[in-house]
Motif scaffolding. Sequence first.
Motif, PDB file in Angstrom:
ATOM      1  N   GLN A 148      -5.296 100.529  83.446  1.00 38.43           N
ATOM      2  CA  GLN A 148      -4.518 101.766  83.613  1.00 38.43           C
ATOM      3  C   GLN A 148      -5.180 102.736  84.584  1.00 38.43           C
ATOM      4  OE1 GLN A 148      -1.672 101.648  82.636  1.00 38.43           O
ATOM      5  NE2 GLN A 148      -1.335 101.343  80.492  1.00 38.43           N
ATOM      6  N   THR A 149      -6.526 102.729  84.632  1.00 38.61           N
ATOM      7  CA  THR A 149      -7.226 103.782  85.383  1.00 38.61           C
ATOM      8  C   THR A 149      -8.182 103.258  86.450  1.00 38.61           C
ATOM      9  OG1 THR A 149      -9.151 103.922  83.903  1.00 38.61           O
ATOM     10  CG2 THR A 149      -7.194 105.190  83.280  1.00 38.61           C
ATOM     11  N   GLY A 150      -8.495 101.947  86.436  1.00 39.64           N
ATOM     12  CA  GLY A 150      -9.469 101.419  87.374  1.00 39.64           C
ATOM     13  C   GLY A 150     -10.900 101.579  86.913  1.00 39.64           C
ATOM     14  N   ASN A 151     -11.095 101.995  85.666  1.00 41.65           N
ATOM     15  CA  ASN A 151     -12.437 102.172  85.125  1.00 41.65           C
ATOM     16  C   ASN A 151     -12.404 101.907  83.631  1.00 41.65           C
ATOM     17  OD1 ASN A 151     -15.026 103.463  84.249  1.00 41.65           O
ATOM     18  ND2 ASN A 151     -15.098 104.111  86.402  1.00 41.65           N
ATOM     19  N   GLN A 152     -13.447 101.264  83.101  1.00 36.31           N
ATOM     20  CA  GLN A 152     -13.486 100.983  81.666  1.00 36.31           C
ATOM     21  C   GLN A 152     -13.776 102.230  80.845  1.00 36.31           C
ATOM     22  OE1 GLN A 152     -15.583  97.396  80.333  1.00 36.31           O
ATOM     23  NE2 GLN A 152     -15.956  96.874  82.481  1.00 36.31           N
ATOM     24  N   ILE A 153     -14.407 103.214  81.461  1.00 33.75           N
ATOM     25  CA  ILE A 153     -14.799 104.427  80.749  1.00 33.75           C
ATOM     26  C   ILE A 153     -13.656 105.436  80.810  1.00 33.75           C
ATOM     27  CG2 ILE A 153     -16.470 106.316  80.637  1.00 33.75           C
ATOM     28  CD1 ILE A 153     -18.468 104.415  81.990  1.00 33.75           C
ATOM     29  N   PRO A 154     -13.210 105.966  79.668  1.00 31.67           N
ATOM     30  CA  PRO A 154     -12.104 106.929  79.672  1.00 31.67           C
ATOM     31  C   PRO A 154     -12.434 108.174  80.482  1.00 31.67           C
ATOM     32  CG  PRO A 154     -12.557 106.142  77.448  1.00 31.67           C
ATOM     33  CD  PRO A 154     -13.686 105.662  78.306  1.00 31.67           C
ATOM     34  N   GLY A 155     -11.385 108.795  81.021  1.00 25.36           N
ATOM     35  CA  GLY A 155     -11.561 110.066  81.703  1.00 25.36           C
ATOM     36  C   GLY A 155     -10.979 110.122  83.095  1.00 25.36           C
ATOM     37  N   ARG A 156     -10.585 108.981  83.654  1.00 26.37           N
ATOM     38  CA  ARG A 156      -9.994 108.994  84.990  1.00 26.37           C
ATOM     39  C   ARG A 156      -8.473 109.033  84.906  1.00 26.37           C
ATOM     40  NH1 ARG A 156     -13.269 108.297  89.132  1.00 26.37           N
ATOM     41  NH2 ARG A 156     -11.505 107.736  90.474  1.00 26.37           N
ATOM     42  N   PRO A 157      -7.802 109.496  85.959  1.00 27.14           N
ATOM     43  CA  PRO A 157      -6.335 109.524  85.949  1.00 27.14           C
ATOM     44  C   PRO A 157      -5.749 108.121  85.905  1.00 27.14           C
ATOM     45  CG  PRO A 157      -7.236 110.951  87.682  1.00 27.14           C
ATOM     46  CD  PRO A 157      -8.368 110.121  87.173  1.00 27.14           C
ATOM     47  N   THR A 158      -4.613 107.995  85.261  1.00 25.98           N
ATOM     48  CA  THR A 158      -3.893 106.734  85.221  1.00 25.98           C
ATOM     49  C   THR A 158      -3.061 106.566  86.492  1.00 25.98           C
ATOM     50  OG1 THR A 158      -2.159 107.854  83.954  1.00 25.98           O
ATOM     51  CG2 THR A 158      -3.816 106.629  82.703  1.00 25.98           C
ATOM     52  N   LEU A 159      -2.576 105.332  86.702  1.00 32.47           N
ATOM     53  CA  LEU A 159      -1.800 105.044  87.899  1.00 32.47           C
ATOM     54  C   LEU A 159      -0.567 105.940  87.998  1.00 32.47           C
ATOM     55  CD1 LEU A 159      -1.234 103.335  90.403  1.00 32.47           C
ATOM     56  CD2 LEU A 159      -0.171 101.627  88.926  1.00 32.47           C
ATOM     57  N   GLY A 160       0.126 106.123  86.868  1.00 30.96           N
ATOM     58  CA  GLY A 160       1.304 106.984  86.882  1.00 30.96           C
ATOM     59  C   GLY A 160       0.977 108.414  87.250  1.00 30.96           C
ATOM     60  N   ALA A 161      -0.180 108.901  86.793  1.00 30.59           N
ATOM     61  CA  ALA A 161      -0.598 110.262  87.128  1.00 30.59           C
ATOM     62  C   ALA A 161      -0.899 110.390  88.622  1.00 30.59           C
ATOM     63  CB  ALA A 161      -1.820 110.651  86.302  1.00 30.59           C
ATOM     64  N   TRP A 162      -1.573 109.375  89.185  1.00 25.50           N
ATOM     65  CA  TRP A 162      -1.864 109.398  90.623  1.00 25.50           C
ATOM     66  C   TRP A 162      -0.586 109.395  91.439  1.00 25.50           C
ATOM     67  CZ3 TRP A 162      -5.925 111.223  92.583  1.00 25.50           C
ATOM     68  CH2 TRP A 162      -7.215 110.967  92.104  1.00 25.50           C
ATOM     69  N   ILE A 163       0.387 108.579  91.038  1.00 26.03           N
ATOM     70  CA  ILE A 163       1.643 108.515  91.783  1.00 26.03           C
ATOM     71  C   ILE A 163       2.392 109.841  91.681  1.00 26.03           C
ATOM     72  CG2 ILE A 163       3.941 107.450  91.750  1.00 26.03           C
ATOM     73  CD1 ILE A 163       2.568 104.781  91.306  1.00 26.03           C
ATOM     74  N   SER A 164       2.387 110.441  90.495  1.00 26.60           N
ATOM     75  CA  SER A 164       3.020 111.752  90.325  1.00 26.60           C
ATOM     76  C   SER A 164       2.337 112.794  91.198  1.00 26.60           C
ATOM     77  CB  SER A 164       2.950 112.173  88.854  1.00 26.60           C
ATOM     78  OG  SER A 164       3.594 111.248  88.030  1.00 26.60           O
ATOM     79  N   TYR A 165       1.015 112.753  91.212  1.00 23.34           N
ATOM     80  CA  TYR A 165       0.229 113.705  92.008  1.00 23.34           C
ATOM     81  C   TYR A 165       0.482 113.513  93.506  1.00 23.34           C
ATOM     82  CZ  TYR A 165      -4.033 115.640  94.180  1.00 23.34           C
ATOM     83  OH  TYR A 165      -4.925 116.322  94.975  1.00 23.34           O
ATOM     84  N   GLY A 166       0.549 112.245  93.941  1.00 22.27           N
ATOM     85  CA  GLY A 166       0.654 111.980  95.362  1.00 22.27           C
ATOM     86  C   GLY A 166       2.046 112.096  95.932  1.00 22.27           C
ATOM     87  N   LEU A 167       3.058 111.749  95.141  1.00 21.75           N
ATOM     88  CA  LEU A 167       4.416 111.686  95.663  1.00 21.75           C
ATOM     89  C   LEU A 167       5.327 112.801  95.166  1.00 21.75           C
ATOM     90  CD1 LEU A 167       5.072 107.824  95.506  1.00 21.75           C
ATOM     91  CD2 LEU A 167       4.262 109.200  97.422  1.00 21.75           C
ATOM     92  N   GLY A 168       4.943 113.475  94.079  1.00 24.11           N
ATOM     93  CA  GLY A 168       5.769 114.558  93.575  1.00 24.11           C
ATOM     94  C   GLY A 168       7.001 114.065  92.843  1.00 24.11           C
ATOM     95  N   THR A 169       7.918 114.961  92.602  1.00 24.79           N
ATOM     96  CA  THR A 169       9.086 114.648  91.785  1.00 24.79           C
ATOM     97  C   THR A 169      10.357 114.624  92.627  1.00 24.79           C
ATOM     98  OG1 THR A 169      10.317 115.296  89.804  1.00 24.79           O
ATOM     99  CG2 THR A 169       9.480 117.079  91.185  1.00 24.79           C
ATOM    100  N   LEU A 170      11.300 113.793  92.194  1.00 20.69           N
ATOM    101  CA  LEU A 170      12.623 113.746  92.807  1.00 20.69           C
ATOM    102  C   LEU A 170      13.694 114.305  91.880  1.00 20.69           C
ATOM    103  CD1 LEU A 170      12.413 110.134  94.300  1.00 20.69           C
ATOM    104  CD2 LEU A 170      12.412 112.265  95.602  1.00 20.69           C
TER     105      LEU A 170
END
Length: 294
Positions: free
Chosen positions: A26-48
């Motif tokens: 989900q995050t690219g890291n085994q240790i919790p605390g990084r953004p998930t893929l969905g969060a990155w996409i929301s951050y990068g592309l915004g909302t429609l």
Amino acid sequence: MADDLAFIHTVWTEAINHDPAITFIQTGNQIPGRPTLGAWISYGLGTLNRNLPEFIVLNCAPRGQALYSRLWGSGFLPTKFQGIKFRSVGDPVLYLSNPQGINSNTRRRFLDDLSKLNQLKLDEFGDPEIATRIEQYEMAFRMQASVPELTALSSEPESVLDLYGTRGTDGSFAANCLLARRLAERDVRFIQLFHMGWDHHSKLSEKLPTQAATVDQATAGLIRDLKQRGLLDRTIVMWGGEFGRLPISQGKDGRDHNRHANSLWLAGGGFKCGYAHGSTDDFGYKAVSDVVTV
């Protein structure tokens, strides 16, 4: 549906147990605390779509391994980018209805005054979480109108309900697949469906066919439905899990975890149809050609 799918047979991961492995995928890291893929996409592309969150999570009725909110969290990004989980039983979102004695106009005036108070704090401290709070109150107000219409699966024709194998909003994987299509129609950026109960360390011959039967028709229905509506070419569907299973028996009738080889498939979004990428060794234990990391 094979001619519409692209298979990747050589996915591998660093983690061998569920919690770190699902956090990793989900995050690219085994240790919790990084953004998930969905969060990155929301951050990068915004909302429609201003009336729905850009990242929505659909979870079937709970069973199997535990799921934590950090699996759709925003990590160190502002929390406005975290996934919004719809409940599988009852109202999909709590407090959609105003309490007794409060109408929409009263709610609007209340939120306007609350926004002014929050704005004073934002101007004083500059905390992005205060800005998130202001925005999320506004989103919640708009969702009071948009979510009931979204989740009214009974408005779908009988042929569509039959295609997915569902009768309505019952928290099943089939209902969630139909809801996912309705979300895609409404330009929600990232939709994530969780379906648990695949950890077959025993009774594989009994449990695996049962699990597969709960997802097969609805999954095929989703792809067919997206395709016939002209949505598949601009929608990526990805189906997979956090790791694979060993090719040897665990006990009498089970399979243990295998981080060295896993398959997932994709459809739509320009992926090559009817394609199989990579190969494992002769036993299916380890990816050996065209290896792909989580």
